[in-house]
Scaffold this active site. Structure first.
Site, short mmCIF file in Angstrom:
data_model
loop_
_atom_site.label_atom_id
_atom_site.label_comp_id
_atom_site.label_asym_id
_atom_site.label_seq_id
_atom_site.Cartn_x
_atom_site.Cartn_y
_atom_site.Cartn_z
N VAL A 16 -34.65 -36.41 58.98
CA VAL A 16 -34.31 -37.13 60.09
C VAL A 16 -32.76 -37.35 60.46
CG1 VAL A 16 -34.74 -39.38 60.99
CG2 VAL A 16 -36.17 -38.59 59.72
N ASP A 192 -47.96 -45.79 53.39
CA ASP A 192 -47.25 -45.58 54.22
C ASP A 192 -47.69 -46.21 55.55
OD1 ASP A 192 -45.05 -43.85 55.60
OD2 ASP A 192 -46.69 -43.30 56.88
N LYS A 196 -46.22 -49.79 57.76
CA LYS A 196 -46.23 -49.44 59.36
C LYS A 196 -47.19 -50.66 60.13
CE LYS A 196 -45.10 -44.70 59.44
NZ LYS A 196 -45.60 -43.29 59.15
N1 HSE Z 1 -45.04 -39.48 56.13
C1 HSE Z 1 -45.30 -39.85 57.32
C2 HSE Z 1 -46.39 -39.19 58.17
C3 HSE Z 1 -44.11 -39.91 58.18
O1 HSE Z 1 -46.89 -38.21 57.43
O2 HSE Z 1 -46.70 -39.76 59.09
C4 HSE Z 1 -43.21 -40.79 57.73
O3 HSE Z 1 -43.36 -42.17 57.60
#
Ligand code: HSE
Length: 420
Positions: A16, A192, A196
């Site tokens: 990023v 993850d 979010k």
């Molecule tokens: N690893 C995450 C994904 C992206 O595969 O969407 C970063 O949060």
């Protein structure tokens, strides 16, 4: 800000960070003063004026107006960003884990220091969702937010279905293509997505969310058999993050788990590494934002959007982007999954004996579970029957009790997947 040039420091020059440096080349009003990296000797795709291996140097550099953090993880980012905020620097970050775990503390500190923390890149990469929820959609009373928030797992599930491959084979492919990390735990276990959905629930319902109370299940138990049965019944399997308001007690039901999504639902059509966020509220109704959820350029798009938003205002006002600031004082009451109601897919394996379907039926009936569909495809070589049932809307606690009873009658529960 001198001569209308915004001076930034970047922490992290991975995928990023590299994308951000490349995308900022065309903006003459943004100067990258210094970047912090772990390894000063690593060969890099982009050149920057000054590299340091001490991120605290960026947090304390008096020349820097904005700290852009794209390193990820809690340590050392938490202390570095706290120092930067205390030094009156605005923050742009893509760090979902840090915000889900320490967002309340960081936002409060930022408000005290009259600086903004912008984090469009932290949720669903290139999809604009944080900004719209805080600004154009602000007048809504939201009932639900849910979505496919992880590209790696959506890629794996899509490939399992389209190429009829196992979870392990698809994970290997995703790693070879660079979607999945060498250690895929965060993605495949659902963490993850948990970070979010926690961030989304915070801004959608304007309450503090305790991420550790979110129910989380990943995709590691999904088999090719589940994908095939779901297909036969008219569904696809997706990993969803979901947060919804329970009207009766004003609590929030927030969870992450695989879901059977009807093929008629647009979410079922979101394939490969694409992400989507669905919102339901009044007066807007239903809205969906779809696009690239990860990757160098899409994530950089969100990061530079935030940097430019600060650049546009910094010389004009002392209170930058007040509408983008987060001020949530009330803690959410988060519902236990056992109190939620869902329809369920149950994959069962039972010995081929007379009346076994009857046993399954009566255990379900005695636990208030009404069956909607049932599939049994012959008898396997080991004399067991693979049976799939779909239930009507049922209380999770009832399903869990039924599972205990089924196991006690020697009926294996191979998988339980919620259905929408
Ligand atoms: N690893 C995450 C994904 C992206 O595969 O969407 C970063 O949060």
């Amino acid at each position: 800000m001198e001569k209308n040039i915004l001076k930034i420091g970047i922490i992290g020059l991975g995928t990023v960070g590299t994308g951000v440096v490349k995308a900022l080349r065309q903006f003459k009003n943004i100067e990258i003063v210094e970047c912090a990296v772990k390894n000063l000797n690593k060969k890099r795709e982009v050149e920057v004026n000054k590299l340091t291996n001490d991120p605290m140097e960026i947090a304390s550099n008096p020349e820097i107006d904005v700290v852009v953090e794209v390193a990820g993880g809690v340590n050392p980012c938490l202390e570095v960003l706290k120092t930067a905020i205390n030094n009156k620097k605005h923050i742009v970050t893509a760090n979902k884990e840090l915000l889900a775990k320490y967002g309340d503390e960081l936002f409060e500190l930022a408000n005290k220091n009259n600086v903004s923390i912008l984090y469009e890149a932290a949720v669903a990469g290139g999809i604009p969702i944080i900004g719209p929820v805080k600004t154009t959609l602000r007048g809504n009373e939201f009932k639900k937010v849910m979505g496919i928030l992880n590209g790696t797992t959506n890629y794996i599930l899509t490939k399992m279905e389209s190429d009829n491959l196992s979870y392990e084979e698809c994970l290997k492919q995703a790693q070879e293509l660079g979607y999945a990390e060498t250690d895929p735990t965060n993605d495949v276990m659902g963490y993850d997505t948990m970070y979010k959905i926690s961030i989304l629930a915070n801004i959608v319902f304007r309450k503090q969310i305790d991420y550790s109370e979110i129910y989380v299940e990943g995709i590691t138990k999904i088999t090719s058999e589940d994908i095939k049965c779901a297909d036969e019944l008219g569904y696809k399997i997706k990993l969803l993050g979901l947060a919804q308001k329970i009207e009766e007690n004003a609590s929030l039901d927030i969870r992450v788990h695989p879901v059977l999504v009807s093929k008629e639902n647009t979410i079922s059509k979101i394939d490969k590494a694409t992400n989507t966020v669905y919102l339901e509220g009044y007066p807007v109704g239903e809205v969906m934002f779809t696009g690239p959820g990860a990757g160098e350029a899409p994530t950089a798009s969100s990061v530079i959007g935030d940097i430019l938003a600060i650049a546009n205002e910094i010389s004009l006002t002392d209170t930058i982007l007040p509408s983008q600031r987060v001020k949530t004082e009330e803690k959410a009451v988060q519902e236990n999954i056992l109190n939620t109601k869902n329809s369920y897919y149950m994959a069962l394996s039972a010995k081929n004996i007379r009346g076994v379907i009857g046993v399954i039926g009566s255990i379900c009936a005695s636990n208030n579970i009404n069956l909607q569909s049932i599939i049994q495809r012959g008898i396997a070589k080991d004399n067991t029957a693979f049976i799939v049932v779909i239930t009507d809307t049922t209380l999770e606690a009832d399903i869990q009790n039924a599972i205990k009873e089924l196991i006690s009658k020697d009926i294996k529960v191979k998988n339980l997947i919620r259905v929408i």
